[in-house]
Design a protein around this motif. Sequence first.
Motif, PDB file in Angstrom:
ATOM      1  N   ASN A 214       0.829  -1.206   0.000  1.00  0.00           N
ATOM      2  CA  ASN A 214       0.000   0.000   0.000  1.00  0.00           C
ATOM      3  C   ASN A 214       0.862   1.254   0.000  1.00  0.00           C
ATOM      4  N   TYR A 217       1.624   2.988  -3.210  1.00  0.00           N
ATOM      5  CA  TYR A 217       0.504   3.780  -3.721  1.00  0.00           C
ATOM      6  C   TYR A 217       0.500   5.128  -2.995  1.00  0.00           C
ATOM      7  N   PRO A 220      -3.594   7.488   1.216  1.00  0.00           N
ATOM      8  CA  PRO A 220      -5.063   7.600   1.126  1.00  0.00           C
ATOM      9  C   PRO A 220      -5.625   8.801   1.883  1.00  0.00           C
ATOM     10  N   GLU A 225      -9.297   6.259  -1.604  1.00  0.00           N
ATOM     11  CA  GLU A 225      -8.890   4.859  -1.792  1.00  0.00           C
ATOM     12  C   GLU A 225      -9.217   4.350  -3.194  1.00  0.00           C
ATOM     13  N   ASN A 226     -10.444   4.632  -3.681  1.00  0.00           N
ATOM     14  CA  ASN A 226     -10.867   4.064  -4.963  1.00  0.00           C
ATOM     15  C   ASN A 226     -10.316   4.815  -6.176  1.00  0.00           C
ATOM     16  N   GLU A 227      -9.576   5.902  -5.936  1.00  0.00           N
ATOM     17  CA  GLU A 227      -8.984   6.640  -7.066  1.00  0.00           C
ATOM     18  C   GLU A 227      -7.479   6.424  -7.143  1.00  0.00           C
ATOM     19  N   ARG A 228      -6.951   5.638  -6.225  1.00  0.00           N
ATOM     20  CA  ARG A 228      -5.494   5.510  -6.165  1.00  0.00           C
ATOM     21  C   ARG A 228      -4.983   4.556  -7.252  1.00  0.00           C
ATOM     22  N   ASN A 268      -3.909  -4.293  -3.342  1.00  0.00           N
ATOM     23  CA  ASN A 268      -4.422  -2.924  -3.256  1.00  0.00           C
ATOM     24  C   ASN A 268      -5.660  -2.673  -4.102  1.00  0.00           C
ATOM     25  N   GLU A 269      -5.911  -3.526  -5.088  1.00  0.00           N
ATOM     26  CA  GLU A 269      -7.045  -3.233  -5.973  1.00  0.00           C
ATOM     27  C   GLU A 269      -7.498  -4.477  -6.737  1.00  0.00           C
ATOM     28  N   GLN A 270      -8.757  -4.432  -7.155  1.00  0.00           N
ATOM     29  CA  GLN A 270      -9.354  -5.436  -8.057  1.00  0.00           C
ATOM     30  C   GLN A 270      -9.093  -6.889  -7.618  1.00  0.00           C
TER      31      GLN A 270
END
Length: 417
Positions: A214, A217, A220, A225-228, A268-270
Amino acid sequence: MKRIENIPLRRIIAGWFLVLVFTGPGFTGIPAAADPLPERIVLNLTQTPHLSQAVTWRSEEKGEIPAAQIVPVSYLLEAKSHAVTVKADTCRVQTGEQQDVFHHSVVFEPLIPDTEYAYRVGDSPDWSEWSRFETASDRKDPFRLVFFGDVQKQVAALGSQLFRTAVMAVPDAAFWLFAGDMINNGPDDREWAEFFEAVSWMPKTFPLVPVPGNHEYPDPRFIPENERVITPLWRPHFTLPDNGPPGLEETVYSFSYQGVCFVVLNGNEQMDVQAEWLETVLSRNTDDWTIVAIHQTVYPIFTRRHDTTFQEILVPIFDRYAVDLVLQGHDHGYARTLSLKNHQPVTGTEKGTVYIISNSGPKFYPVSDRYDHLMARTGSKEMLFHTIDVDETTLRFTAFDLMRQPVDEVVIHKNIP
Ligand SMILES: [Fe+2]
Ligand SMILES: [Fe+2]
Protein backbone atom coordinates in the motif's frame (compact mmCIF):
# COMPACT_ATOMS: atom_id res chain seq x y z
CA MET A 1 27.56 4.87 -5.75
CA LYS A 2 29.15 5.19 -9.13
CA ARG A 3 32.52 3.74 -9.93
CA ILE A 4 34.97 6.44 -10.84
CA GLU A 5 37.19 4.08 -12.83
CA ASN A 6 34.54 4.00 -15.54
CA ILE A 7 34.82 7.74 -16.09
CA PRO A 8 37.21 8.64 -18.90
CA LEU A 9 40.26 10.66 -17.82
CA ARG A 10 39.22 13.64 -19.93
CA ARG A 11 35.91 13.72 -18.03
CA ILE A 12 37.70 13.67 -14.64
CA ILE A 13 39.95 16.54 -15.72
CA ALA A 14 36.95 18.43 -17.08
CA GLY A 15 35.08 17.73 -13.83
CA TRP A 16 37.83 19.23 -11.69
CA PHE A 17 37.98 22.22 -14.03
CA LEU A 18 34.22 22.75 -13.55
CA VAL A 19 34.53 22.43 -9.76
CA LEU A 20 37.26 25.04 -9.72
CA VAL A 21 35.33 27.41 -11.97
CA PHE A 22 31.94 27.01 -10.26
CA THR A 23 33.24 27.31 -6.72
CA GLY A 24 35.55 30.18 -7.46
CA PRO A 25 34.74 33.89 -7.34
CA GLY A 26 33.41 33.81 -10.89
CA PHE A 27 30.68 31.21 -10.17
CA THR A 28 27.65 31.98 -12.33
CA GLY A 29 25.12 29.45 -10.96
CA ILE A 30 25.02 27.40 -14.18
CA PRO A 31 23.90 23.86 -13.21
CA ALA A 32 26.41 21.04 -13.50
CA ALA A 33 26.13 18.72 -16.51
CA ALA A 34 23.92 15.64 -16.01
CA ASP A 35 25.80 12.53 -14.99
CA PRO A 36 25.98 10.23 -18.03
CA LEU A 37 26.58 7.04 -16.03
CA PRO A 38 23.72 4.57 -15.50
CA GLU A 39 22.24 4.26 -12.01
CA ARG A 40 19.64 2.13 -10.18
CA ILE A 41 20.58 -0.98 -12.15
CA VAL A 42 18.27 -3.82 -11.22
CA LEU A 43 17.70 -7.35 -12.48
CA ASN A 44 14.20 -8.84 -12.55
CA LEU A 45 13.07 -12.34 -13.34
CA THR A 46 11.06 -12.97 -16.47
CA GLN A 47 8.29 -15.50 -17.04
CA THR A 48 11.01 -17.88 -18.32
CA PRO A 49 14.01 -17.35 -16.01
CA HIS A 50 15.88 -20.28 -17.57
CA LEU A 51 15.79 -18.60 -21.00
CA SER A 52 15.81 -14.85 -20.39
CA GLN A 53 16.74 -12.11 -17.94
CA ALA A 54 15.46 -8.53 -17.58
CA VAL A 55 17.59 -5.55 -16.55
CA THR A 56 16.42 -1.98 -15.92
CA TRP A 57 18.38 1.17 -15.16
CA ARG A 58 18.07 4.91 -15.40
CA SER A 59 20.11 7.89 -16.49
CA GLU A 60 19.90 11.62 -16.12
CA GLU A 61 20.53 12.11 -19.83
CA LYS A 62 18.51 10.45 -22.56
CA GLY A 63 21.66 9.29 -24.29
CA GLU A 64 22.17 8.40 -27.93
CA ILE A 65 21.85 4.63 -27.99
CA PRO A 66 21.06 3.29 -24.50
CA ALA A 67 21.93 -0.39 -24.55
CA ALA A 68 23.08 -3.40 -22.59
CA GLN A 69 25.88 -5.82 -23.42
CA ILE A 70 26.01 -9.46 -22.41
CA VAL A 71 28.63 -12.19 -22.61
CA PRO A 72 29.01 -15.60 -20.96
CA VAL A 73 31.24 -15.09 -17.93
CA SER A 74 33.74 -17.54 -19.38
CA TYR A 75 34.30 -15.02 -22.23
CA LEU A 76 34.38 -11.88 -20.10
CA LEU A 77 38.03 -11.16 -20.77
CA GLU A 78 37.29 -11.32 -24.49
CA ALA A 79 34.09 -9.29 -24.15
CA LYS A 80 35.22 -6.87 -26.84
CA SER A 81 34.83 -9.54 -29.49
CA HIS A 82 32.20 -11.80 -27.83
CA ALA A 83 29.69 -9.45 -26.15
CA VAL A 84 26.29 -8.99 -27.76
CA THR A 85 24.78 -5.50 -27.62
CA VAL A 86 21.02 -5.11 -27.16
CA LYS A 87 19.34 -1.76 -27.70
CA ALA A 88 17.19 -0.62 -24.75
CA ASP A 89 13.59 0.51 -24.53
CA THR A 90 13.54 3.96 -22.95
CA CYS A 91 10.86 6.01 -21.20
CA ARG A 92 10.99 9.53 -19.86
CA VAL A 93 9.88 10.00 -16.24
CA GLN A 94 9.10 13.22 -14.42
CA THR A 95 10.40 13.03 -10.84
CA GLY A 96 8.58 15.73 -8.88
CA GLU A 97 10.28 19.07 -8.91
CA GLN A 98 13.42 17.68 -10.47
CA GLN A 99 14.14 17.49 -14.17
CA ASP A 100 13.13 14.48 -16.25
CA VAL A 101 15.07 11.24 -16.01
CA PHE A 102 15.21 8.29 -18.40
CA HIS A 103 14.51 4.68 -17.50
CA HIS A 104 15.85 1.97 -19.79
CA SER A 105 15.21 -1.75 -19.99
CA VAL A 106 16.46 -4.77 -21.87
CA VAL A 107 15.36 -8.39 -21.80
CA PHE A 108 18.29 -10.64 -22.67
CA GLU A 109 17.04 -13.62 -24.68
CA PRO A 110 17.45 -16.34 -25.69
CA LEU A 111 19.88 -17.44 -22.97
CA ILE A 112 21.22 -20.87 -22.05
CA PRO A 113 19.76 -22.44 -18.87
CA ASP A 114 22.00 -22.80 -15.80
CA THR A 115 24.66 -20.48 -17.22
CA GLU A 116 26.51 -17.55 -15.72
CA TYR A 117 26.57 -14.35 -17.75
CA ALA A 118 28.24 -10.97 -17.36
CA TYR A 119 26.47 -7.82 -18.48
CA ARG A 120 26.79 -4.07 -18.38
CA VAL A 121 24.45 -1.22 -19.26
CA GLY A 122 24.79 2.36 -20.41
CA ASP A 123 25.39 4.42 -23.49
CA SER A 124 28.80 3.84 -25.03
CA PRO A 125 31.37 4.85 -23.83
CA ASP A 126 29.61 5.48 -20.51
CA TRP A 127 29.10 1.88 -19.41
CA SER A 128 28.47 0.55 -15.94
CA GLU A 129 30.93 -1.94 -14.53
CA TRP A 130 30.33 -5.58 -15.52
CA SER A 131 27.97 -7.48 -13.22
CA ARG A 132 26.93 -11.11 -13.35
CA PHE A 133 23.87 -13.29 -12.98
CA GLU A 134 23.00 -16.93 -13.49
CA THR A 135 20.03 -18.22 -15.44
CA ALA A 136 17.73 -20.78 -13.82
CA SER A 137 18.14 -24.37 -14.85
CA ASP A 138 15.46 -26.06 -16.96
CA ARG A 139 15.09 -28.83 -14.36
CA LYS A 140 13.63 -29.05 -10.88
CA ASP A 141 17.03 -28.45 -9.29
CA PRO A 142 17.24 -27.36 -5.63
CA PHE A 143 17.67 -23.63 -5.06
CA ARG A 144 17.27 -20.98 -2.38
CA LEU A 145 15.87 -17.51 -2.29
CA VAL A 146 15.79 -14.65 0.20
CA PHE A 147 12.53 -13.11 1.33
CA PHE A 148 12.03 -9.71 3.01
CA GLY A 149 8.95 -8.14 4.60
CA ASP A 150 8.33 -4.40 4.85
CA VAL A 151 11.49 -2.29 5.10
CA GLN A 152 9.66 1.01 4.63
CA LYS A 153 11.40 3.29 7.19
CA GLN A 154 15.10 4.13 7.67
CA VAL A 155 15.76 2.15 4.52
CA ALA A 156 19.30 3.47 3.99
CA ALA A 157 20.22 3.74 7.67
CA LEU A 158 19.01 0.32 8.86
CA GLY A 159 17.54 -1.60 5.91
CA SER A 160 21.03 -1.55 4.42
CA GLN A 161 22.31 -3.48 7.45
CA LEU A 162 19.80 -6.26 6.90
CA PHE A 163 20.62 -6.42 3.18
CA ARG A 164 24.33 -6.71 3.90
CA THR A 165 23.68 -9.38 6.50
CA ALA A 166 21.51 -11.29 4.04
CA VAL A 167 24.02 -11.16 1.20
CA MET A 168 26.79 -12.48 3.47
CA ALA A 169 24.54 -15.21 4.86
CA VAL A 170 23.14 -16.30 1.49
CA PRO A 171 25.67 -15.56 -1.26
CA ASP A 172 24.03 -18.13 -3.53
CA ALA A 173 20.45 -16.82 -3.50
CA ALA A 174 18.60 -17.27 -6.79
CA PHE A 175 16.67 -14.03 -6.20
CA TRP A 176 15.32 -11.65 -3.54
CA LEU A 177 11.59 -11.38 -3.00
CA PHE A 178 10.15 -8.26 -1.31
CA ALA A 179 6.60 -8.46 0.07
CA GLY A 180 5.86 -4.75 -0.45
CA ASP A 181 6.25 -1.44 1.43
CA MET A 182 9.85 -1.42 0.30
CA ILE A 183 9.72 2.33 0.97
CA ASN A 184 7.29 4.59 2.83
CA ASN A 185 6.07 6.95 0.11
CA GLY A 186 6.02 5.34 -3.34
CA PRO A 187 5.51 8.54 -5.37
CA ASP A 188 8.61 10.16 -3.82
CA ASP A 189 11.67 9.57 -6.00
CA ARG A 190 13.98 10.48 -3.11
CA GLU A 191 12.78 7.37 -1.28
CA TRP A 192 13.56 5.20 -4.31
CA ALA A 193 17.02 6.77 -4.31
CA GLU A 194 17.34 5.73 -0.67
CA PHE A 195 16.23 2.18 -1.46
CA PHE A 196 18.80 1.83 -4.23
CA GLU A 197 21.48 3.25 -1.98
CA ALA A 198 20.56 0.64 0.64
CA VAL A 199 20.62 -2.33 -1.74
CA SER A 200 23.79 -1.03 -3.43
CA TRP A 201 25.19 -3.50 -6.02
CA MET A 202 23.04 -6.41 -4.84
CA PRO A 203 20.14 -6.16 -7.33
CA LYS A 204 22.72 -6.17 -10.13
CA THR A 205 23.35 -9.81 -9.23
CA PHE A 206 20.29 -10.99 -7.28
CA PRO A 207 17.13 -10.35 -9.34
CA LEU A 208 14.37 -8.60 -7.39
CA VAL A 209 10.83 -9.95 -7.23
CA PRO A 210 8.86 -6.99 -5.88
CA VAL A 211 5.29 -7.18 -4.56
CA PRO A 212 3.34 -3.90 -4.50
CA GLY A 213 2.42 -2.74 -0.99
CA ASN A 214 0.00 0.00 0.00
CA HIS A 215 2.96 2.35 0.48
CA GLU A 216 3.84 2.01 -3.20
CA TYR A 217 0.50 3.78 -3.72
CA PRO A 218 -0.29 7.43 -2.85
CA ASP A 219 -1.27 8.22 0.72
CA PRO A 220 -5.06 7.60 1.13
CA ARG A 221 -5.28 10.68 3.36
CA PHE A 222 -4.73 12.78 0.23
CA ILE A 223 -6.20 10.64 -2.58
CA PRO A 224 -9.40 8.62 -2.03
CA GLU A 225 -8.89 4.86 -1.79
CA ASN A 226 -10.87 4.06 -4.96
CA GLU A 227 -8.98 6.64 -7.07
CA ARG A 228 -5.49 5.51 -6.16
CA VAL A 229 -3.18 4.01 -8.77
CA ILE A 230 0.28 2.64 -8.15
CA THR A 231 3.07 5.20 -8.19
CA PRO A 232 4.14 6.09 -11.73
CA LEU A 233 7.67 5.29 -10.51
CA TRP A 234 6.92 1.54 -10.09
CA ARG A 235 6.83 0.32 -13.68
CA PRO A 236 9.80 2.39 -14.94
CA HIS A 237 12.03 0.99 -12.15
CA PHE A 238 11.27 -2.68 -12.87
CA THR A 239 10.76 -4.98 -15.84
CA LEU A 240 8.41 -7.69 -14.58
CA PRO A 241 6.49 -10.52 -16.25
CA ASP A 242 3.57 -9.00 -18.11
CA ASN A 243 1.22 -11.94 -17.63
CA GLY A 244 -1.24 -10.60 -15.05
CA PRO A 245 -4.81 -9.43 -15.62
CA PRO A 246 -5.29 -6.36 -17.87
CA GLY A 247 -4.96 -3.14 -15.88
CA LEU A 248 -2.67 -4.73 -13.30
CA GLU A 249 0.38 -5.17 -15.53
CA GLU A 250 3.66 -5.68 -13.66
CA THR A 251 1.91 -5.63 -10.28
CA VAL A 252 0.29 -9.08 -10.63
CA TYR A 253 2.37 -11.80 -12.29
CA SER A 254 3.57 -15.35 -12.13
CA PHE A 255 6.63 -17.33 -13.12
CA SER A 256 8.01 -20.80 -12.71
CA TYR A 257 11.46 -21.34 -11.16
CA GLN A 258 13.01 -24.83 -11.02
CA GLY A 259 9.85 -26.62 -10.01
CA VAL A 260 8.18 -23.83 -8.02
CA CYS A 261 5.25 -21.78 -9.25
CA PHE A 262 5.50 -18.22 -7.87
CA VAL A 263 2.46 -15.94 -7.95
CA VAL A 264 2.61 -12.25 -7.01
CA LEU A 265 -0.70 -10.59 -6.14
CA ASN A 266 -1.54 -6.92 -5.67
CA GLY A 267 -3.71 -6.59 -2.55
CA ASN A 268 -4.42 -2.92 -3.26
CA GLU A 269 -7.05 -3.23 -5.97
CA GLN A 270 -9.35 -5.44 -8.06
CA MET A 271 -9.14 -8.55 -5.89
CA ASP A 272 -12.10 -10.18 -7.65
CA VAL A 273 -10.32 -9.91 -11.01
CA GLN A 274 -7.15 -11.31 -9.47
CA ALA A 275 -9.03 -14.20 -7.85
CA GLU A 276 -10.33 -15.27 -11.26
CA TRP A 277 -6.86 -14.96 -12.79
CA LEU A 278 -5.28 -16.83 -9.85
CA GLU A 279 -7.74 -19.68 -10.30
CA THR A 280 -6.69 -19.99 -13.95
CA VAL A 281 -2.95 -19.86 -13.17
CA LEU A 282 -3.16 -22.47 -10.42
CA SER A 283 -5.43 -24.79 -12.42
CA ARG A 284 -2.70 -24.98 -15.11
CA ASN A 285 0.20 -25.24 -12.67
CA THR A 286 2.40 -28.31 -13.18
CA ASP A 287 5.14 -27.37 -10.71
CA ASP A 288 5.73 -29.38 -7.52
CA TRP A 289 5.45 -26.36 -5.23
CA THR A 290 3.34 -23.20 -5.15
CA ILE A 291 4.31 -19.99 -3.34
CA VAL A 292 2.03 -16.93 -3.37
CA ALA A 293 3.21 -13.48 -2.29
CA ILE A 294 0.82 -10.68 -1.33
CA HIS A 295 1.52 -7.64 0.82
CA GLN A 296 -1.75 -7.56 2.76
CA THR A 297 -2.41 -10.16 5.44
CA VAL A 298 -4.90 -13.02 5.27
CA TYR A 299 -4.92 -13.56 9.07
CA PRO A 300 -3.87 -10.11 10.35
CA ILE A 301 -1.75 -9.84 13.50
CA PHE A 302 -1.76 -6.04 13.90
CA THR A 303 -4.07 -5.27 16.83
CA ARG A 304 -5.96 -2.61 14.86
CA ARG A 305 -6.44 -4.68 11.68
CA HIS A 306 -9.72 -6.62 11.41
CA ASP A 307 -10.12 -6.96 7.65
CA THR A 308 -11.22 -10.45 6.56
CA THR A 309 -11.49 -9.65 2.83
CA PHE A 310 -8.43 -11.64 1.86
CA GLN A 311 -9.55 -14.67 3.85
CA GLU A 312 -12.89 -14.68 2.11
CA ILE A 313 -11.55 -14.21 -1.41
CA LEU A 314 -8.26 -16.09 -1.39
CA VAL A 315 -8.38 -18.93 1.13
CA PRO A 316 -10.88 -21.05 -0.87
CA ILE A 317 -8.53 -20.84 -3.87
CA PHE A 318 -5.39 -21.50 -1.82
CA ASP A 319 -7.14 -24.52 -0.29
CA ARG A 320 -8.43 -25.85 -3.60
CA TYR A 321 -4.97 -25.83 -5.19
CA ALA A 322 -3.01 -26.72 -2.05
CA VAL A 323 -0.77 -23.63 -2.09
CA ASP A 324 2.26 -24.49 0.06
CA LEU A 325 3.37 -21.09 1.32
CA VAL A 326 1.91 -17.56 1.41
CA LEU A 327 4.38 -14.71 1.97
CA GLN A 328 3.03 -11.42 3.37
CA GLY A 329 4.11 -8.18 5.06
CA HIS A 330 1.99 -5.18 6.10
CA ASP A 331 1.47 -5.90 9.83
CA HIS A 332 4.99 -4.96 11.02
CA GLY A 333 5.40 -8.07 13.11
CA TYR A 334 6.26 -11.71 12.52
CA ALA A 335 3.89 -14.65 12.26
CA ARG A 336 4.01 -18.21 10.99
CA THR A 337 0.80 -20.16 11.03
CA LEU A 338 0.37 -23.85 11.43
CA SER A 339 -0.53 -25.65 8.22
CA LEU A 340 -4.09 -24.44 7.56
CA LYS A 341 -7.09 -25.46 5.49
CA ASN A 342 -10.56 -23.92 5.68
CA HIS A 343 -9.29 -21.53 8.40
CA GLN A 344 -8.29 -24.40 10.71
CA PRO A 345 -5.06 -26.33 11.37
CA VAL A 346 -4.93 -29.52 9.32
CA THR A 347 -4.72 -32.89 10.99
CA GLY A 348 -2.80 -36.04 10.12
CA THR A 349 -1.40 -36.05 6.59
CA GLU A 350 -3.94 -33.57 5.24
CA LYS A 351 -2.39 -30.94 2.94
CA GLY A 352 -2.51 -27.34 4.17
CA THR A 353 -1.02 -23.89 3.62
CA VAL A 354 1.53 -22.10 5.82
CA TYR A 355 1.09 -18.31 6.02
CA ILE A 356 4.09 -16.11 6.86
CA ILE A 357 3.96 -12.45 7.89
CA SER A 358 7.36 -10.80 7.93
CA ASN A 359 8.84 -7.47 8.90
CA SER A 360 12.28 -6.33 7.71
CA GLY A 361 12.32 -2.73 8.91
CA PRO A 362 12.45 -0.82 12.21
CA LYS A 363 8.71 0.05 12.27
CA PHE A 364 6.81 -2.22 14.68
CA TYR A 365 3.12 -2.72 15.46
CA PRO A 366 1.68 -4.47 18.51
CA VAL A 367 0.73 -8.10 17.79
CA SER A 368 -2.78 -9.28 18.59
CA ASP A 369 -3.75 -12.70 19.92
CA ARG A 370 -6.88 -12.94 17.73
CA TYR A 371 -5.54 -15.79 15.60
CA ASP A 372 -3.31 -17.41 18.20
CA HIS A 373 -5.16 -20.71 17.69
CA LEU A 374 -3.79 -20.75 14.09
CA MET A 375 -0.25 -19.64 14.87
CA ALA A 376 2.92 -21.66 15.30
CA ARG A 377 4.90 -18.55 16.23
CA THR A 378 4.41 -14.81 16.44
CA GLY A 379 6.87 -12.08 17.33
CA SER A 380 7.41 -8.36 17.25
CA LYS A 381 10.18 -5.80 17.27
CA GLU A 382 12.46 -7.80 15.03
CA MET A 383 14.02 -6.90 11.68
CA LEU A 384 14.04 -10.21 9.85
CA PHE A 385 15.12 -11.77 6.60
CA HIS A 386 14.30 -15.28 5.50
CA THR A 387 15.71 -18.08 3.44
CA ILE A 388 13.52 -20.48 1.52
CA ASP A 389 15.34 -23.65 0.42
CA VAL A 390 13.47 -25.85 -2.01
CA ASP A 391 14.18 -29.28 -3.39
CA GLU A 392 11.92 -31.93 -4.83
CA THR A 393 10.70 -33.23 -1.46
CA THR A 394 11.14 -30.44 1.10
CA LEU A 395 10.66 -26.70 1.45
CA ARG A 396 12.59 -25.21 4.38
CA PHE A 397 11.65 -21.72 5.57
CA THR A 398 14.01 -20.04 8.07
CA ALA A 399 13.75 -16.63 9.76
CA PHE A 400 16.98 -14.80 10.68
CA ASP A 401 17.36 -11.68 12.78
CA LEU A 402 19.73 -8.77 12.30
CA MET A 403 22.42 -10.71 14.19
CA ARG A 404 22.12 -13.47 11.57
CA GLN A 405 20.71 -15.81 14.20
CA PRO A 406 17.99 -18.26 13.12
CA VAL A 407 14.87 -17.44 15.15
CA ASP A 408 12.25 -19.65 13.52
CA GLU A 409 12.06 -22.50 11.03
CA VAL A 410 9.57 -24.81 9.42
CA VAL A 411 10.07 -27.68 6.99
CA ILE A 412 7.23 -28.60 4.66
CA HIS A 413 7.36 -32.09 3.19
CA LYS A 414 6.00 -32.99 -0.20
CA ASN A 415 4.76 -36.48 -0.75
CA ILE A 416 5.43 -36.89 -4.43
CA PRO A 417 3.44 -39.87 -5.78
FE1 LIG B 1 4.14 -1.43 5.98
FE1 LIG C 1 1.50 -2.10 4.27
